[in-house]
Design an enzyme around this catalytic site. Structure first.
Site, PDB file in Angstrom:
ATOM      1  N   LYS A 136      16.059  -6.517  24.888  1.00  0.00           N
ATOM      2  CA  LYS A 136      15.606  -5.115  24.929  1.00  0.00           C
ATOM      3  C   LYS A 136      16.741  -4.191  24.492  1.00  0.00           C
ATOM      4  CE  LYS A 136      12.184  -6.302  28.395  1.00  0.00           C
ATOM      5  NZ  LYS A 136      11.763  -6.372  29.785  1.00  0.00           N
ATOM      6  N   GLN A 176      13.063  -4.676  35.853  1.00  0.00           N
ATOM      7  CA  GLN A 176      12.860  -6.028  35.321  1.00  0.00           C
ATOM      8  C   GLN A 176      12.365  -6.944  36.435  1.00  0.00           C
ATOM      9  OE1 GLN A 176      13.384  -6.944  31.969  1.00  0.00           O
ATOM     10  NE2 GLN A 176      12.391  -8.841  32.612  1.00  0.00           N
ATOM     11  N   ASP A 201       6.732   0.652  30.953  1.00  0.00           N
ATOM     12  CA  ASP A 201       6.113  -0.677  31.043  1.00  0.00           C
ATOM     13  C   ASP A 201       4.591  -0.550  31.209  1.00  0.00           C
ATOM     14  OD1 ASP A 201       7.537  -3.001  30.633  1.00  0.00           O
ATOM     15  OD2 ASP A 201       8.337  -3.120  32.676  1.00  0.00           O
TER      16      ASP A 201
END
Ligand code: NDP
Length: 283
Positions: free
Chosen positions: A54, A98, A121
């Site tokens: 990322k 995460q 997200d």
């Protein structure tokens, strides 16, 4: 028949140069640099590797991605406080936590604390609800990437029968809704589905997210089907594989996504695209 290989890696590279970089340049011309915070808790090897991917992709797009690291013993209260500060910080446009997180931290509580406008997200109840209603929103990255891959392979979802194997909140359910919003007829299968083979046999497009190495074999796949393999697993002898047995499936499919180089890079692409979208809306 040789299947078309749907390279998520190539699609992401192409869209990076042609779409993301110009959008970031336009924001920078207005004095805005998109900024993403990745909250990483503990030292999970796979998570660390996803976070590195990322960071690298963000850098290439010209945006700032910072990983805020915490050790396993960090309290839930501390993470909630950090998210509150991020929500209030106008220089930050997107935040993700995460997954997985340690057991003493509630994923639900953490996700609900993120302001929907910074939820890049696409996991908050508000954004999932918008997606369900077919309203524009920050869409969950993996499902959004899957739809982009299907369309990039030349497949029109309109009227097609999409069979999704897996019903998780982060892949199976949202990708089914996105396909439905594109006028596909959708069947969702899971571990209690009776006669999975008969369901799969109806598919024009098959999306597999079961988390079981090479569970779906080529002889189960209808001739000419478009296959998206979401799974990712380390093989015992080294290398990676998906939820679909690629070697046999490639002989039956019209088009198929590989592992690695398929859904993974498109998930990363969609995260960075969502961060840019959030910055455009917030600035
Ligand atoms: P989950 O474990 O949350 O969900 C798996 C789903 O598969 C469940 O709905 C389960 O059914 C169903 N399932 C399990 N076994 C069977 C079976 N034998 N027959 C039919 N259905 C079955 O997984 P995720 O959705 O989070 O992830 C799936 C895979 O995708 C994993 O390999 C993961 O690593 C990968 N992944 C990859 C991403 C990427 O960017 N490349 C992103 C996210 C995930 P039930 O609900 O009944 O238990």
């Amino acid at each position: 028949m040789t299947a078309l290989i749907i390279s998520g890696k190539d699609i992401a590279e192409n869209l990076l140069d042609n779409e993301l970089v110009p959008r970031v340049e336009a924001l920078k011309a207005k004095g805005v640099t998109p900024r993403l915070i990745v909250i990483l808790i503990g030292d999970h090897a796979a998570s660390a590797s996803y976070v590195r991917q990322k960071e690298k992709f963000a850098e290439r797009a010209g945006i700032v991605a910072e990983t805020w690291r915490y050790n396993d013993s960090v309290t839930e209260a501390k993470i909630l406080e950090e998210i509150k500060n991020i929500n209030e910080d106008a220089s930050i446009h997107g935040v993700i936590v995460q997954l997985p997180v340690p057991d003493h931290i509630s994923v639900e509580k953490i996700l609900r604390a993120i302001h929907p406008s910074k939820d890049v997200d696409g996991f908050t109840p508000e954004n999932v609800g918008q997606l369900f209603l077919g309203e524009p929103t920050l869409e969950c990255c993996t499902p959004k990437g899957i739809i982009r891959m299907i369309e990039a392979s030349g497949e029109d979802l309109n009227g097609k029968h999409v069979v999704v194997v897996g019903r998780s909140n982060i892949v199976g359910k949202p990708v089914a809704i996105l396909a439905l919003n594109k006028n596909a007829t959708v069947t969702i299968c899971h571990s209690r589905t009776k006669d999975l083979e008969a369901q799969i046999a109806q598919a024009d497009i098959l999306i597999v997210a079961v988390g079981r190495p090479e569970m779906i074999k080529g002889d189960q796949i209808p001739e000419g089907c478009t296959v998206i393999d979401v799974g990712i697993h380390r093989k015992e002898g080294g290398g990676l594989c998906g939820d679909v047995e690629f070697a046999s499936a490639v002989k039956k499919a019209r088009a198929i996504s590989p592992v690695p180089g398929g859904v993974g890079p498109m998930t990363v692409f969609c995260l960075i695209e969502n961060t840019i979208e959030a910055a455009e809306k917030l600035s």
